[in-house]
Design an enzyme around this catalytic site. Structure first.
Site, PDB file in Angstrom:
ATOM      1  N   GLU A  79       0.818   4.029   1.811  1.00 24.67           N
ATOM      2  CA  GLU A  79       1.336   4.498   3.101  1.00 24.67           C
ATOM      3  C   GLU A  79       2.576   3.704   3.496  1.00 24.67           C
ATOM      4  OE1 GLU A  79      -3.241   4.271   3.560  1.00 24.67           O
ATOM      5  OE2 GLU A  79      -1.677   3.293   2.396  1.00 24.67           O
TER       6      GLU A  79
ATOM      7  N   HIS B 221       0.816  -1.211   0.000  1.00 27.34           N
ATOM      8  CA  HIS B 221       0.000   0.000   0.000  1.00 27.34           C
ATOM      9  C   HIS B 221       0.852   1.265   0.000  1.00 27.34           C
ATOM     10  CE1 HIS B 221      -3.864  -2.128   1.588  1.00 27.34           C
ATOM     11  NE2 HIS B 221      -3.386  -2.667   0.479  1.00 27.34           N
TER      12      HIS B 221
ATOM     13  N   CYS C 207      -2.120  -0.428   7.496  1.00 25.07           N
ATOM     14  CA  CYS C 207      -1.380   0.806   7.203  1.00 25.07           C
ATOM     15  C   CYS C 207      -1.550   1.825   8.327  1.00 25.07           C
ATOM     16  CB  CYS C 207      -1.817   1.394   5.868  1.00 25.07           C
ATOM     17  SG  CYS C 207      -1.180   0.450   4.459  1.00 25.07           S
TER      18      CYS C 207
ATOM     19  N   CYS D 129      -6.004   1.501   5.451  1.00 21.40           N
ATOM     20  CA  CYS D 129      -6.559   0.248   5.943  1.00 21.40           C
ATOM     21  C   CYS D 129      -6.010   0.038   7.364  1.00 21.40           C
ATOM     22  CB  CYS D 129      -6.176  -0.910   5.020  1.00 21.40           C
ATOM     23  SG  CYS D 129      -4.415  -1.362   5.068  1.00 21.40           S
TER      24      CYS D 129
END
Length: 154
Positions: A79, A77, A108, A105
Protein backbone atom coordinates in the site's frame (compact mmCIF):
# COMPACT_ATOMS: atom_id res chain seq x y z
CA UNK A 1 -20.87 -17.66 -31.01
CA UNK A 2 -19.68 -20.89 -32.55
CA UNK A 3 -21.07 -24.27 -31.60
CA UNK A 4 -19.48 -25.71 -28.47
CA UNK A 5 -17.95 -22.39 -27.45
CA UNK A 6 -18.05 -21.89 -23.69
CA UNK A 7 -18.73 -18.40 -22.41
CA UNK A 8 -17.21 -17.76 -19.04
CA UNK A 9 -18.79 -15.23 -16.70
CA UNK A 10 -17.42 -11.72 -16.95
CA UNK A 11 -15.49 -10.61 -13.86
CA UNK A 12 -16.96 -7.82 -11.74
CA UNK A 13 -14.86 -4.66 -11.50
CA UNK A 14 -13.88 -5.57 -7.93
CA UNK A 15 -12.76 -9.07 -8.97
CA UNK A 16 -10.94 -7.66 -11.99
CA UNK A 17 -8.86 -5.20 -9.96
CA UNK A 18 -8.25 -7.73 -7.15
CA UNK A 19 -6.98 -10.20 -9.75
CA UNK A 20 -4.58 -7.51 -10.97
CA UNK A 21 -3.44 -6.94 -7.36
CA UNK A 22 -2.63 -10.66 -7.19
CA UNK A 23 -0.43 -10.34 -10.29
CA UNK A 24 1.26 -7.27 -8.78
CA UNK A 25 1.97 -9.38 -5.66
CA UNK A 26 4.02 -11.73 -7.84
CA UNK A 27 6.72 -9.00 -7.90
CA UNK A 28 7.07 -9.03 -4.08
CA UNK A 29 10.57 -9.66 -2.80
CA UNK A 30 9.82 -10.58 0.84
CA UNK A 31 8.70 -14.21 0.91
CA UNK A 32 7.23 -13.82 4.41
CA UNK A 33 4.13 -12.36 2.70
CA UNK A 34 3.50 -11.67 -0.97
CA UNK A 35 1.24 -8.61 -1.16
CA UNK A 36 0.12 -6.48 -4.09
CA UNK A 37 -1.87 -3.24 -4.23
CA UNK A 38 -3.66 -1.40 -7.03
CA UNK A 39 -5.08 2.11 -6.64
CA UNK A 40 -8.05 2.86 -8.89
CA UNK A 41 -10.44 5.74 -9.51
CA UNK A 42 -13.29 5.73 -12.05
CA UNK A 43 -12.29 2.22 -13.17
CA UNK A 44 -8.83 3.45 -14.15
CA UNK A 45 -5.60 2.14 -12.59
CA UNK A 46 -3.64 5.01 -11.08
CA UNK A 47 -0.80 3.20 -9.31
CA UNK A 48 0.45 -0.20 -8.18
CA UNK A 49 2.78 -1.39 -5.45
CA UNK A 50 4.13 -4.56 -3.89
CA UNK A 51 6.08 -5.26 -0.74
CA UNK A 52 9.81 -5.06 -1.22
CA UNK A 53 13.04 -3.45 -0.11
CA UNK A 54 14.04 0.18 -0.28
CA UNK A 55 14.93 1.08 -3.86
CA UNK A 56 18.59 0.20 -4.46
CA UNK A 57 18.88 -2.06 -1.41
CA UNK A 58 19.18 -5.85 -1.57
CA UNK A 59 15.97 -7.86 -1.39
CA UNK A 60 14.97 -10.28 1.36
CA UNK A 61 14.97 -13.01 -1.27
CA UNK A 62 18.71 -12.32 -1.77
CA UNK A 63 20.04 -11.48 1.71
CA UNK A 64 17.42 -12.59 4.21
CA UNK A 65 15.12 -10.66 6.50
CA UNK A 66 15.74 -7.79 8.90
CA UNK A 67 13.59 -9.02 11.79
CA UNK A 68 12.28 -6.94 14.70
CA UNK A 69 9.57 -8.17 17.06
CA UNK A 70 8.66 -10.96 14.66
CA UNK A 71 8.28 -8.70 11.61
CA UNK A 72 10.56 -7.99 8.67
CA UNK A 73 11.30 -4.26 8.76
CA UNK A 74 13.39 -4.21 5.59
CA UNK A 75 10.30 -4.14 3.38
CA UNK A 76 8.03 -1.29 2.42
CA UNK A 77 4.46 -2.55 2.29
CA UNK A 78 2.48 -2.75 -0.95
CA UNK A 79 0.00 0.00 0.00
CA UNK A 80 2.81 2.39 0.92
CA UNK A 81 4.65 1.62 -2.32
CA UNK A 82 1.48 2.28 -4.36
CA UNK A 83 0.97 5.63 -2.59
CA UNK A 84 4.65 6.54 -3.04
CA UNK A 85 4.56 5.56 -6.73
CA UNK A 86 1.55 7.83 -7.28
CA UNK A 87 3.26 10.73 -5.48
CA UNK A 88 6.51 10.19 -7.40
CA UNK A 89 4.60 10.38 -10.69
CA UNK A 90 2.30 13.25 -9.71
CA UNK A 91 -0.86 11.13 -9.77
CA UNK A 92 -3.76 12.26 -7.58
CA UNK A 93 -5.27 9.32 -5.72
CA UNK A 94 -7.76 11.27 -3.57
CA UNK A 95 -11.18 9.55 -3.47
CA UNK A 96 -9.71 6.40 -4.99
CA UNK A 97 -10.08 2.75 -4.12
CA UNK A 98 -7.13 0.57 -3.16
CA UNK A 99 -7.27 -3.15 -3.89
CA UNK A 100 -4.81 -5.04 -1.72
CA UNK A 101 -4.34 -8.79 -1.41
CA UNK A 102 -4.13 -8.55 2.41
CA UNK A 103 -5.88 -6.02 4.64
CA UNK A 104 -3.66 -3.07 5.58
CA UNK A 105 -1.59 -3.12 8.73
CA UNK A 106 -2.24 -0.18 11.07
CA UNK A 107 0.51 2.01 9.55
CA UNK A 108 -0.60 1.37 5.97
CA UNK A 109 -4.23 1.99 6.92
CA UNK A 110 -3.25 5.40 8.33
CA UNK A 111 -1.35 6.22 5.14
CA UNK A 112 -4.32 5.23 2.97
CA UNK A 113 -6.62 7.39 5.09
CA UNK A 114 -4.37 10.44 4.92
CA UNK A 115 -3.81 9.96 1.18
CA UNK A 116 -7.57 10.32 0.70
CA UNK A 117 -8.37 6.71 -0.19
CA UNK A 118 -12.16 6.37 0.11
CA UNK A 119 -12.46 2.59 -0.21
CA UNK A 120 -10.18 -0.27 0.76
CA UNK A 121 -10.86 -3.67 -0.83
CA UNK A 122 -8.80 -6.48 0.65
CA UNK A 123 -8.37 -10.20 0.08
CA UNK A 124 -7.30 -11.96 3.24
CA UNK A 125 -7.58 -10.36 6.68
CA UNK A 126 -4.14 -9.48 8.04
CA UNK A 127 -3.93 -9.06 11.82
CA UNK A 128 -5.15 -5.53 12.72
CA UNK A 129 -8.75 -5.17 13.91
CA UNK A 130 -8.35 -1.42 14.61
CA UNK A 131 -8.91 -0.60 10.97
CA UNK A 132 -12.59 -1.58 11.14
CA UNK A 133 -13.59 0.82 13.92
CA UNK A 134 -11.52 3.73 12.61
CA UNK A 135 -12.70 3.21 9.02
CA UNK A 136 -16.28 3.47 10.22
CA UNK A 137 -15.51 6.63 12.23
CA UNK A 138 -13.87 8.44 9.31
CA UNK A 139 -16.05 7.12 6.48
CA UNK A 140 -13.68 4.79 4.66
CA UNK A 141 -15.48 1.82 3.14
CA UNK A 142 -13.84 -1.54 3.83
CA UNK A 143 -14.75 -4.37 1.48
CA UNK A 144 -13.61 -7.98 1.73
CA UNK A 145 -13.16 -9.65 -1.67
CA UNK A 146 -12.44 -13.35 -1.47
CA UNK A 147 -9.44 -14.43 -3.50
CA UNK A 148 -8.41 -17.93 -4.45
CA UNK A 149 -5.09 -18.36 -2.66
CA UNK A 150 -4.34 -21.43 -4.75
CA UNK A 151 -4.43 -19.31 -7.89
CA UNK A 152 -2.28 -16.47 -6.52
CA UNK A 153 0.86 -16.01 -8.66
CA UNK A 154 4.17 -16.22 -6.82
Amino acid sequence: MSEGEVIRPRASWDDYFMNIAQVVASRSTCPRKYVGAVIVRSRTILSTGYNGSIRGMPHCTDVGHMMEAGHCVATIHAEANAIIQAAKNGVMIDSGTIYVTASPCWNCFKQCANAGIARICYGEFYRDERIFDVAEQIGIELCHIAIDEGEQPR
